[in-house]
Design an enzyme around this catalytic site. Sequence first.
Site, PDB file in Angstrom:
ATOM      1  N   GLY A 182       0.792  -1.214   0.000  1.00  0.00           N
ATOM      2  CA  GLY A 182       0.000   0.000   0.000  1.00  0.00           C
ATOM      3  C   GLY A 182       0.829   1.269   0.000  1.00  0.00           C
ATOM      4  O   GLY A 182       0.270   2.371  -0.042  1.00  0.00           O
ATOM      5  N   ASP A 183       2.147   1.135   0.001  1.00  0.00           N
ATOM      6  CA  ASP A 183       3.018   2.305   0.052  1.00  0.00           C
ATOM      7  C   ASP A 183       3.101   2.980  -1.321  1.00  0.00           C
ATOM      8  O   ASP A 183       3.385   2.333  -2.333  1.00  0.00           O
ATOM      9  CB  ASP A 183       4.419   1.876   0.504  1.00  0.00           C
ATOM     10  CG  ASP A 183       5.339   3.060   0.718  1.00  0.00           C
ATOM     11  OD1 ASP A 183       5.367   3.584   1.841  1.00  0.00           O
ATOM     12  OD2 ASP A 183       6.024   3.464  -0.241  1.00  0.00           O
ATOM     13  N   ILE A 184       2.890   4.292  -1.341  1.00  0.00           N
ATOM     14  CA  ILE A 184       2.874   5.035  -2.610  1.00  0.00           C
ATOM     15  C   ILE A 184       4.247   5.038  -3.266  1.00  0.00           C
ATOM     16  O   ILE A 184       4.369   4.962  -4.501  1.00  0.00           O
ATOM     17  CB  ILE A 184       2.377   6.476  -2.377  1.00  0.00           C
ATOM     18  CG1 ILE A 184       0.904   6.453  -1.979  1.00  0.00           C
ATOM     19  CG2 ILE A 184       2.562   7.328  -3.629  1.00  0.00           C
ATOM     20  CD1 ILE A 184       0.328   7.799  -1.627  1.00  0.00           C
TER      21      ILE A 184
END
Length: 286
Positions: free
Chosen positions: A237-239
Site C-alpha cells: 500500500g506504500d505510494i
Amino acid sequence: MWTVKENLTKGYNAVSMLKRLKDEPLHHINLEKALIKMPMEDGHNKEAVTIIFNEDTVTLSGDKTDADKAVAKARKVFNWKRDLFDIHNHFKQTDLNPLFEQFQGTPLVTEFTPYGCLIKTIIHQQLNMAFAYTLSTRFVQTFGEKHGDVWFYPEPHITASLEPKDLRELQFSGRKAEYVIDTSRKIVDGELNLDTFSEKTDEEIIRTLTSIRGIGPWTAECFLLFGLGRENLMPAGDIGIQNGLKVLLNIDQKPTKDEIYDLADQWKPYNSYAALYLWLSTEQNR
C-alpha cells in the site's frame, strides 16, 4: 575513550545507505567522511557513538557507553555482517534486476530503537515525506533528549504522560496524537511488549499491532521491516513502492496492491530488499 574497527561484508554499499539515511533530519551524517553518529544508551549513560565507514572496514568510537554493547547494536542496526551477494543473485532473474545492479550492496538498515521506529511510523502514516519528517522531528526535539550530536526519542513513559493537546500544538491531527499516546500507554502498562517480538513470527506481530487502534497493515509491515529488520515484507500500500514499480515497469498507472503481491511472489524470501530498492529508485533517481 574507546575505538573498535570491524570488517564489512564484501560489497557493502555504505555510500548508498548513508545517502538514504541523510533524508532523516534527526540523523547526524557527514557524507564526505562517510560518518554517522548513533544514539547509544547504556544504563544511565547516553552518548553519540561515532561510526565511520571505509571501503572494507568500519570504525566506531565512544566514551561513556560499553564498547561491546555499542558495537553489537551498531552491527544489528547497520547490518554489515549480512552477505548481500545471495540476495543480489536472487534478483538477477526478476523485474527488479536493474535496481539491484544500480544500488548493489545497499543494506537493510533498521531504526535505532524498536519503540522509536513504531512511534515514527505511526506519525508518518498517510503523510507526504516532507511533512512526516517535520512532525517526527518536532516530536523528538520537543519531548526527547539531545546528547552530543544526536537526538534520543522520548521514553514510552514520557509520551504516555502527554495529552493530545500537547501534540496538537505541533500540528498533529487529534487522532494521530491519540494513537501515539495510547500506544505508548499500552507499552507502559505492559499490554504491548516490544521486547518479545524477536521471538514471534511476522504474522503474529502483525496481528498484535493491527489490533491496536490507529495501527494498520502498512504501519505493522514497516515496523517489521525497519524496526526488526525482517527480510520478507512488502508494504504494497506504500505510494513510493507503487510509483517505483510504475516507472520501472513503464506502465500507465500505479499497480494495485493485489498486482504488487502477485509480483512479490518472485521476490520471496527477500521482499524487504525489493521494497528498499524500489524506495531507493524513487529517492535517488529523482
